[in-house]
Scaffold this motif. Structure first.
Motif, PDB file in Angstrom:
ATOM      1  N   ALA A 101       0.837  -1.204   0.000  1.00 11.83           N
ATOM      2  CA  ALA A 101       0.000   0.000   0.000  1.00 11.83           C
ATOM      3  C   ALA A 101       0.870   1.252   0.000  1.00 11.83           C
ATOM      4  CB  ALA A 101      -0.927  -0.011   1.212  1.00 11.83           C
ATOM      5  N   THR A 102       1.901   1.257   0.829  1.00 17.84           N
ATOM      6  CA  THR A 102       2.813   2.409   0.874  1.00 17.84           C
ATOM      7  C   THR A 102       3.513   2.589  -0.468  1.00 17.84           C
ATOM      8  OG1 THR A 102       3.181   2.048   3.239  1.00 17.84           O
ATOM      9  CG2 THR A 102       4.788   3.411   2.072  1.00 17.84           C
ATOM     10  N   ARG A 103       3.969   1.500  -1.062  1.00 22.42           N
ATOM     11  CA  ARG A 103       4.689   1.586  -2.339  1.00 22.42           C
ATOM     12  C   ARG A 103       3.774   2.081  -3.453  1.00 22.42           C
ATOM     13  NH1 ARG A 103       9.189  -3.189  -2.750  1.00 22.42           N
ATOM     14  NH2 ARG A 103       9.580  -3.482  -0.536  1.00 22.42           N
ATOM     15  N   LEU A 104       2.534   1.594  -3.472  1.00 21.19           N
ATOM     16  CA  LEU A 104       1.591   2.053  -4.493  1.00 21.19           C
ATOM     17  C   LEU A 104       1.326   3.548  -4.360  1.00 21.19           C
ATOM     18  CD1 LEU A 104      -0.907  -0.937  -4.458  1.00 21.19           C
ATOM     19  CD2 LEU A 104       0.284  -0.105  -6.491  1.00 21.19           C
ATOM     20  N   LYS A 105       1.096   3.998  -3.145  1.00 17.82           N
ATOM     21  CA  LYS A 105       0.817   5.419  -2.928  1.00 17.82           C
ATOM     22  C   LYS A 105       2.027   6.287  -3.289  1.00 17.82           C
ATOM     23  CE  LYS A 105      -3.427   5.729  -1.140  1.00 17.82           C
ATOM     24  NZ  LYS A 105      -4.490   6.589  -1.720  1.00 17.82           N
ATOM     25  N   ARG A 106       3.209   5.837  -2.934  1.00 17.78           N
ATOM     26  CA  ARG A 106       4.404   6.616  -3.263  1.00 17.78           C
ATOM     27  C   ARG A 106       4.632   6.671  -4.770  1.00 17.78           C
ATOM     28  NH1 ARG A 106       8.284   4.342   1.650  1.00 17.78           N
ATOM     29  NH2 ARG A 106       7.523   5.792   3.256  1.00 17.78           N
ATOM     30  N   ALA A 107       4.382   5.561  -5.454  1.00 20.55           N
ATOM     31  CA  ALA A 107       4.502   5.571  -6.910  1.00 20.55           C
ATOM     32  C   ALA A 107       3.495   6.533  -7.519  1.00 20.55           C
ATOM     33  CB  ALA A 107       4.297   4.164  -7.462  1.00 20.55           C
TER      34      ALA A 107
END
Length: 396
Positions: A215-221
């Motif tokens: 979830a964090t990686r998707l949001k940061r991307a």
């Protein structure tokens, strides 16, 4: 072929708005038409992001329904839209549609137009984030059904022809493990409505792959892609009592909540057995505060380390508060979903009490507070922490 059509732009402030959307969706084949967006989204978030619902009449009968999605803002301030079109008996002439919508610029789009996705290619081992391929679409729909137990958002919305604000998937060792879909919106507090922003509408992570930070990686991307195209604001809605979401949004991404709406969604499901109230989350990844969310190092705040903080509730019981405290703390339950299923009366009491506190204390205006973090006390209870609204949110 029709020679004349009439366009009616529906007003979401109309008292009959919800009933009108339900009637139109039934005429379009809901709940069995997979091309339809969820009606709760159309009723709630869609108009707030600048979207418009239009009915199309010809020969005194309804021949189509269009959703005008925000698409772009020109240098002179002109707003353009993607017209996602649902037709009844026959295809309408594109030139006739453009003439009928004039002077509003529209790009005409039908769900079957969504054909272009990332080219087929193997994904690397480990965690990978990137655009979806056509072969991902069935897995995206299946994951949505598994998480929400309802009809998914149409997967054509991920296509290049529709042009979403965000279209991302996460894979682990080549297997789809999550996705993120967002739309463009006109404005996003605290920025004005003449600036294009992103409404981050729906994200899901397969429970099998939770713990990978997807979830964090998707949001940061999503944030990095937005910044690359000059978009400074990303917004979404979240249940303020869901602790995992609060930890992600505030402590890891450094987003903030400066607005609250009681009963935001007219929906009831396994995650919303009581009133579906929502924070309107704002992430400003170009700001000094929001930029901290682009890198690892989420904060672990202790309530005792916040001098002068005013604790506003003990469970569902409100507590007296001093005037103008330097910070506020609002307790939330440790597992909101389980509480709703275990004790509906207690969950309702929690919702009513915290809704009243959010309505009274949270806001962008002077004298209100912006939620920016989650803190724990020595007993392990969690609190949403707010500080006075001000330029600290958006200063770059």
């Amino acid at each position: 072929m029709f020679t004349y059509i009439n366009i009616i732009l529906l007003n979401p402030a109309d008292p009959a708005w919800h009933r009108t959307i339900d009637q139109l969706w039934q005429q379009l084949g809901a709940p069995h038409n997979p091309d339809l967006l969820p009606p709760h989204f159309v009723k709630s978030t869609f108009p707030r992001m600048g979207g418009i619902v239009a009915t199309i009449d010809a020969n005194q009968r309804l021949v189509g329904v269009g959703l005008l999605f925000p698409r772009a803002i020109a240098a002179d301030g002109t707003r353009s839209y993607t017209l996602r079109l649902h037709e009844f008996d026959q295809q309408l002439d594109d030139d006739l549609l453009r003439t009928a919508f004039h002077p509003v610029p529209v790009v005409i789009y039908r769900p079957r137009d969504g054909q272009t996705f990332a080219p087929p290619a193997p994904r690397p081992t480990g965690v990978w984030i990137g655009p979806p391929q056509a072969d991902d679409l069935p897995a995206i729909a299946a994951l949505y059904r598994a998480v929400w137990n309802s009809q998914p958002y149409p997967t054509d919305l991920f296509s290049a022809e529709f042009g979403p604000g965000t279209a991302l998937v996460a894979t682990v060792d080549g297997q789809l493990a999550g996705f993120l879909l967002g739309f463009f919106r006109f404005g996003g507090a605290p920025y004005p409505s003449d600036e294009l922003a992103i409404e981050s509408q729906v994200m899901a992570v397969d429970p099998v792959y939770r713990g990978h930070g997807l979830a964090t990686r998707l949001k940061r991307a999503q944030a990095r892609a937005a910044l690359a195209r000059g978009v400074r604001c990303i917004q979404w809605t979240v249940d303020p009592l869901q602790l995992p979401n609060a930890l992600l949004n505030f402590n890891r991404l450094h987003a903030v909540a400066g607005a609250f709406v009681r009963g935001y969604y007219p929906v009831q499901n396994a995650l919303n057995l009581v009133t579906a109230s929502r924070f309107l989350i704002t992430w400003l990844p170009a700001s000094a505060h929001g930029r901290r969310g682009l890198v690892d190092g989420g904060e672990r705040l202790a309530l005792a380390d916040l001098p002068g903080v005013a604790v506003l509730n003990d469970g569902p019981q409100p507590l007296p508060a001093p005037d103008d405290p330097p910070a506020i703390a609002i307790a939330i339950p440790p597992d909101w979903t389980a509480l709703q299923h275990r004790d509906l009366a207690l969950a309702t009491a929690w919702r009513d009490a915290t809704d009243a506190l959010f309505a009274a204390w949270v806001g962008w205006e002077a004298g209100k507070y912006v939620i920016y973090a989650v803190a724990r006390d020595t007993a392990g209870n969690h609190y949403l922490i707010g500080r006075p609204a001000g330029p600290w949110v958006w200063e770059e």
